[in-house]
Design a protein around this motif. Structure first.
Motif, PDB file in Angstrom:
ATOM      1  N   LYS A 326      40.597  32.349  41.013  1.00  0.00           N
ATOM      2  CA  LYS A 326      39.845  32.974  42.101  1.00  0.00           C
ATOM      3  C   LYS A 326      38.683  33.791  41.561  1.00  0.00           C
ATOM      4  CE  LYS A 326      39.341  34.137  46.467  1.00  0.00           C
ATOM      5  NZ  LYS A 326      38.904  33.156  47.483  1.00  0.00           N
ATOM      6  N   VAL A 327      38.942  34.504  40.448  1.00  0.00           N
ATOM      7  CA  VAL A 327      37.859  35.254  39.799  1.00  0.00           C
ATOM      8  C   VAL A 327      36.754  34.294  39.327  1.00  0.00           C
ATOM      9  CG1 VAL A 327      37.270  36.675  37.798  1.00  0.00           C
ATOM     10  CG2 VAL A 327      39.320  37.166  39.128  1.00  0.00           C
ATOM     11  N   TYR A 328      37.132  33.145  38.807  1.00  0.00           N
ATOM     12  CA  TYR A 328      36.149  32.161  38.352  1.00  0.00           C
ATOM     13  C   TYR A 328      35.311  31.652  39.517  1.00  0.00           C
ATOM     14  CZ  TYR A 328      34.269  27.635  37.032  1.00  0.00           C
ATOM     15  OH  TYR A 328      33.424  26.569  36.846  1.00  0.00           O
ATOM     16  N   GLN A 329      35.986  31.333  40.604  1.00  0.00           N
ATOM     17  CA  GLN A 329      35.251  30.834  41.754  1.00  0.00           C
ATOM     18  C   GLN A 329      34.299  31.893  42.315  1.00  0.00           C
ATOM     19  OE1 GLN A 329      38.021  29.299  44.603  1.00  0.00           O
ATOM     20  NE2 GLN A 329      38.387  27.389  43.438  1.00  0.00           N
ATOM     21  N   ASP A 330      34.707  33.143  42.220  1.00  0.00           N
ATOM     22  CA  ASP A 330      33.838  34.214  42.736  1.00  0.00           C
ATOM     23  C   ASP A 330      32.668  34.500  41.807  1.00  0.00           C
ATOM     24  OD1 ASP A 330      35.527  34.465  44.887  1.00  0.00           O
ATOM     25  OD2 ASP A 330      36.669  36.150  44.040  1.00  0.00           O
ATOM     26  N   ASN A 331      32.773  34.069  40.553  1.00  0.00           N
ATOM     27  CA  ASN A 331      31.709  34.360  39.585  1.00  0.00           C
ATOM     28  C   ASN A 331      31.189  33.092  38.919  1.00  0.00           C
ATOM     29  OD1 ASN A 331      31.855  37.540  39.254  1.00  0.00           O
ATOM     30  ND2 ASN A 331      33.961  36.784  39.332  1.00  0.00           N
ATOM     31  N   LYS A 332      31.078  31.997  39.684  1.00  0.00           N
ATOM     32  CA  LYS A 332      30.572  30.744  39.113  1.00  0.00           C
ATOM     33  C   LYS A 332      29.116  30.846  38.681  1.00  0.00           C
ATOM     34  CE  LYS A 332      33.526  27.349  41.411  1.00  0.00           C
ATOM     35  NZ  LYS A 332      33.529  26.193  42.354  1.00  0.00           N
ATOM     36  N   ASN A 333      28.365  31.653  39.371  1.00  0.00           N
ATOM     37  CA  ASN A 333      26.931  31.737  39.100  1.00  0.00           C
ATOM     38  C   ASN A 333      26.608  32.672  37.937  1.00  0.00           C
ATOM     39  OD1 ASN A 333      26.430  29.982  41.273  1.00  0.00           O
ATOM     40  ND2 ASN A 333      26.438  31.710  42.723  1.00  0.00           N
ATOM     41  N   GLN A 334      27.610  33.341  37.377  1.00  0.00           N
ATOM     42  CA  GLN A 334      27.378  34.248  36.259  1.00  0.00           C
ATOM     43  C   GLN A 334      27.171  33.433  34.971  1.00  0.00           C
ATOM     44  OE1 GLN A 334      27.160  37.596  36.437  1.00  0.00           O
ATOM     45  NE2 GLN A 334      27.587  37.636  38.660  1.00  0.00           N
TER      46      GLN A 334
END
Length: 454
Positions: A326-334
């Motif tokens: 979930k953290v990855y999906q929330d920060n894909k654009n990082q």
């Protein structure tokens, strides 16, 4: 006037004379009566005295006759006493002669008499204590009569001694069953089927029995041996006469079994550890409870993670891997560095919950042997105090403190070993989960870096 006076005086004199004559006559009659009474009583007293005199004379004659009789009897008894004394002296001489003749006639039979008496005395104790007497009571009576005899034994008595010894030898090689009264530990009695194994042991379906030769009673052991020993006893009871089976025999006729009743059970040994032992046991229980709870939680978490691995595109908040995804999906654009930091932060948040309680198990595993050492020191201190107070004459006084010293050491090691084992299991399970999280995080970062390069 003078004539008249004289007349009155004459009349008065006549009247007085007449009254005196009457009184004298009356007194004379009374005296006559008294005289007659005295005469009669004298006659009666004389008769009575004469009668008493006759009775006395008769009694004196009887006493004289009795005295004469007593004198004759005394003379007769004296004569009889002298005769008996002479006969006694003669009998003593005759008895001495007969004893001498008897001793000469016995010859080697006298030695046999001594051997028989000694053999009977030695056999009484063994037969009374023999388990064969539990099945065949009353065998020692003939031996007692032989041991107490003052004369040569008869042929029948010698045969009875031989039969008693032969019976003991023969029955010692047999396994037989019989019914007997068994005195229970609560004081009651019951009739049971008892199996005798030679002259070694008595058993029933309930276990081993003990026979007391002093009271001639059968009673169960206060504490039966271990279960595998009792299983062989039950197997022997249920085995047919033509079959064979293994059996644990006490060759000391119950002495080892009696010692077994004095052996401390595991529960009793545990209580010998005292307060320190109880604390160690509590730590062991707490450590196992924590380990069980953590194993259950980690197993559930591992199952959820495996389910999440099958569907990484739809992360769930109910498991650590899903929360990291979930953290990855929330920060894909990082960028890669920021994403890596975000994922590391998510893993660090999950790690305490995964490793929760593991360090407590490790600490308990380290404390347990230290507490055992503490119990050892306390036990030895108590031992030296008792030596100071009571000396070393009775080892039983020091046994309690020495038991505490040894038992607490054993309890500390017993608690530490499984705690170390469960700590390794729980720690390994948690590390495997953290490894999956690190692996997935590294994979996500690598995939994200490839996308950026592309």
């Amino acid at each position: 006037m003078k004539k008249l006076f004289k007349g009155f005086a004459v009349a008065a004199v006549l009247s007085v004379s007449a009254g005196a004559a009457l009184n004298a006559h009356a007194n004379t009659q009374v005296l006559d009566q008294i005289l007659e009474q005295v005469k009669k009583e004298r006659i009666s007293e004389g008769k009575l005295n004469k009668q008493r005199e006759q009775e006395f004379l008769a009694a004196r004659a009887d006493q004289q006759a009795m005295l004469n009789t007593a004198k004759r009897e005394l003379a007769a008894e004296k004569a009889r006493g002298e005769r008996l004394q002479k006969e006694y002296a003669q009998n003593e001489i005759t008895l001495a002669e007969k004893e001498t003749a008897l001793e000469n006639a016995k010859g080697t039979l006298g030695e046999m008499f001594g051997v028989v008496r000694r053999a009977a005395q030695e056999t009484i104790g063994s037969i009374e204590a023999s388990l064969v007497s539990a099945e065949k009571p009353g065998r020692a009576e003939i031996l007692r009569s032989l041991a107490a005899a003052k004369e040569l034994p008869t042929t029948r008595e010698l045969e009875e001694l031989w039969i008693a010894l032969q019976t003991e030898m023969t029955e010692s090689a047999k396994v037989s069953s019989f019914e007997a009264e068994v005195s229970e530990l609560d004081g009651s009695t019951s009739t049971k089927q008892v199996t005798r194994i030679g002259n070694f042991n008595l058993i029933t379906d309930d276990g081993y029995l003990i026979y007391s030769g002093d009271t001639q009673s059968i009673q169960p052991l206060g504490r039966q041996p271990d279960g595998y020993v009792l299983d062989t006893a039950k197997a022997l009871i249920n085995t047919s006469a033509d079959a064979y089976t293994g059996f644990y025999v006490d060759p000391t006729r119950g002495s080892i079994l009696r010692l077994n009743t004095q052996k401390a059970t595991p529960e009793e040994r545990f209580h010998q550890g005292g307060e320190v032992g109880y604390i160690i046991a509590i730590l062991l229980v707490i450590g196992f409870l924590i380990a069980i709870v953590r194993l259950v939680d980690l197993t559930i978490t591992s199952g959820k993670i495996k389910s999440q691995l099958k569907n990484t595109s739809a992360p769930s908040e109910g498991n650590p891997l899903g929360r990291i995804l979930k953290v990855y999906q929330d920060n894909k654009n990082q960028d890669v560095e920021n994403l890596e930091l975000k994922l590391d932060e998510a893993i660090l948040r999950e790690t305490p919950r995964i490793e929760m309680g593991i360090n407590i198990i490790k600490i308990l595993a380290a404390i347990a042997p230290l507490l055992g050492l503490l119990g050892t020191v306390v036990g030895m201190i108590n031992t030296f105090q008792q030596i100071t107070l009571f000396g070393t004459g009775d080892p039983k006084i020091m046994a309690g403190s020495i038991s505490m010293a040894l038992v607490t050491t054993a309890l500390g090691l017993i608690a530490a070993l499984p705690l170390i084992l469960v700590h390794a299991v729980v720690a390994g399970r948690s590390k495997s989960i953290i490894h999956i999280l690190d692996e997935q995080s590294a994979g996500i970062i690598a995939a994200h870096a490839e996308k950026e390069k592309a």
